[in-house]
Design a protein around this motif. Sequence first.
Motif, PDB file in Angstrom:
ATOM      1  N   GLN A   1      17.583  10.497  26.285  1.00 33.56           N
ATOM      2  CA  GLN A   1      18.930  10.314  25.733  1.00 33.56           C
ATOM      3  C   GLN A   1      19.011   9.035  24.902  1.00 33.56           C
ATOM      4  O   GLN A   1      19.568   9.016  23.816  1.00 33.56           O
ATOM      5  N   ASN A   2      18.406   7.967  25.401  1.00 35.28           N
ATOM      6  CA  ASN A   2      18.446   6.704  24.659  1.00 35.28           C
ATOM      7  C   ASN A   2      17.707   6.831  23.326  1.00 35.28           C
ATOM      8  O   ASN A   2      18.151   6.323  22.307  1.00 35.28           O
TER       9      ASN A   2
ATOM     10  N   TRP B   1      19.923   8.594  20.901  1.00 34.17           N
ATOM     11  CA  TRP B   1      20.937   7.669  20.381  1.00 34.17           C
ATOM     12  C   TRP B   1      20.338   6.739  19.330  1.00 34.17           C
ATOM     13  O   TRP B   1      20.927   6.496  18.292  1.00 34.17           O
TER      14      TRP B   1
ATOM     15  N   SER C   1      19.781   8.470  16.147  1.00 32.75           N
ATOM     16  CA  SER C   1      21.008   8.859  15.443  1.00 32.75           C
ATOM     17  C   SER C   1      21.634   7.675  14.705  1.00 32.75           C
ATOM     18  O   SER C   1      22.679   7.819  14.088  1.00 32.75           O
TER      19      SER C   1
ATOM     20  N   LEU D   1      22.606   4.663  16.094  1.00 32.79           N
ATOM     21  CA  LEU D   1      23.404   3.723  16.894  1.00 32.79           C
ATOM     22  C   LEU D   1      22.614   2.425  17.074  1.00 32.79           C
ATOM     23  O   LEU D   1      21.383   2.454  17.065  1.00 32.79           O
TER      24      LEU D   1
ATOM     25  N   ALA E   1      27.313  11.885  28.628  1.00 34.17           N
ATOM     26  CA  ALA E   1      26.624  11.382  27.437  1.00 34.17           C
ATOM     27  C   ALA E   1      27.452  11.520  26.161  1.00 34.17           C
ATOM     28  O   ALA E   1      27.550  10.583  25.369  1.00 34.17           O
TER      29      ALA E   1
ATOM     30  N   GLN F   1      28.784   8.411  23.897  1.00 36.99           N
ATOM     31  CA  GLN F   1      28.302   8.290  22.517  1.00 36.99           C
ATOM     32  C   GLN F   1      29.460   7.997  21.566  1.00 36.99           C
ATOM     33  O   GLN F   1      29.336   7.198  20.639  1.00 36.99           O
TER      34      GLN F   1
ATOM     35  N   SER G   1      29.672   4.715  19.168  1.00 40.81           N
ATOM     36  CA  SER G   1      29.856   4.813  17.714  1.00 40.81           C
ATOM     37  C   SER G   1      31.092   4.038  17.286  1.00 40.81           C
ATOM     38  O   SER G   1      31.079   3.292  16.315  1.00 40.81           O
TER      39      SER G   1
END
Length: 281
Positions: free
Chosen positions: A101-102, A105, A108, A110, A267, A271, A275
């Motif tokens: 998951q990290n 992120w 993406s 972040l 999650a 997120q 953001s």
Amino acid sequence: HAKSMGKNRCVLCSQMIKDHVLKKMELTNLLYHAQEKGQLELYYQPQFDMAAQAIVGVEALLRWRLPEKGMVEPAQFIPLAEQSGMIYSIGEWVLETACQQNKVWQDSGLPRMRVMVNLSANQLTSPKLVQCVVRVLKKTRLPPEYLELEITETAASTNLPLVLDTLRRLKAMGVSLAIDDFGSAQSLLSRLKMLPVDRIKIDAQFVQGIEKSDKDQTVLKAMVRLIRSLGLRVVAEGVETPRQFDFLAGVMCDEVQVFFCCRPMEAAAIQAVLSEYAGLR
Ligand code: C2E
Ligand code: MG
Ligand code: MG
Ligand code: MG
């Protein structure tokens, strides 16, 4: 008459114990299938850096969604997972899901941050832990500095030579380490200074007392100073009010996990918070 009342109480009491044991057995049986049935889920709670005014990490908190019964709290099922040995495979799932998951992120766009994963004592004293972390980091391609493992003092004291070796190997790989729930168990300051950790998380009970008691304020302040003087970073957990937040900023606590604005969330929800905070929306 009195005697029969006493007997009734015994029957009642033994029935309660039986119910309790039965409930535990039933939950343990359900837990065996939780992973394959996709009932496990991770929630995340942000960690906020006071000086940088930024979210520098998220803690992964395990949730078990049982059809009909709803959400089962970690306090109810983690002990069962530990007693039955399921904690190894569940723990590996948590580690892999959190790292993956990290990485998603990060990819993406972040801002990069750590993901914190809680370890049980059983995992910490397992000779397979280091291998498992290596495998997960390789598979998810998350750089090791973005993973932090949380251990408790009690877990770290079970088999000190083995645990020290494990912790040093994890540090050498670049993984961060934190002591969770600091102050909730009997703590040995001599041991604290020899553990190769980066962060100490003060147990929520100390934070929650400060509005009611001057003594609690003094204790918390002293804990923060002690930890910082060892060259470690201090995190306060369980920050429930803005006043507690301000007090912690005032005593130079490095990081906080703020419950009043950010309860652990799934999650997708976290997120959106990340953001928003990074100004990406
Ligand atoms: P922890 O690691 O100390 O996590 C903090 C717990 O306090 C979390 O409860 C969090 O939801 C809650 N919390 C945080 N801030 C506040 C606050 O301001 N007020 C209140 N009332 N609560 C707050 P949760 O999620 O129920 O987890 C409980 C414990 O279960 C964790 O304590 C951790 O020891 C364990 N745990 C959770 N996930 C895992 C996991 O994946 N593996 C293992 N081995 N243990 C886990
Ligand atoms: Mg924790
Ligand atoms: Mg804690
Ligand atoms: Mg805990």
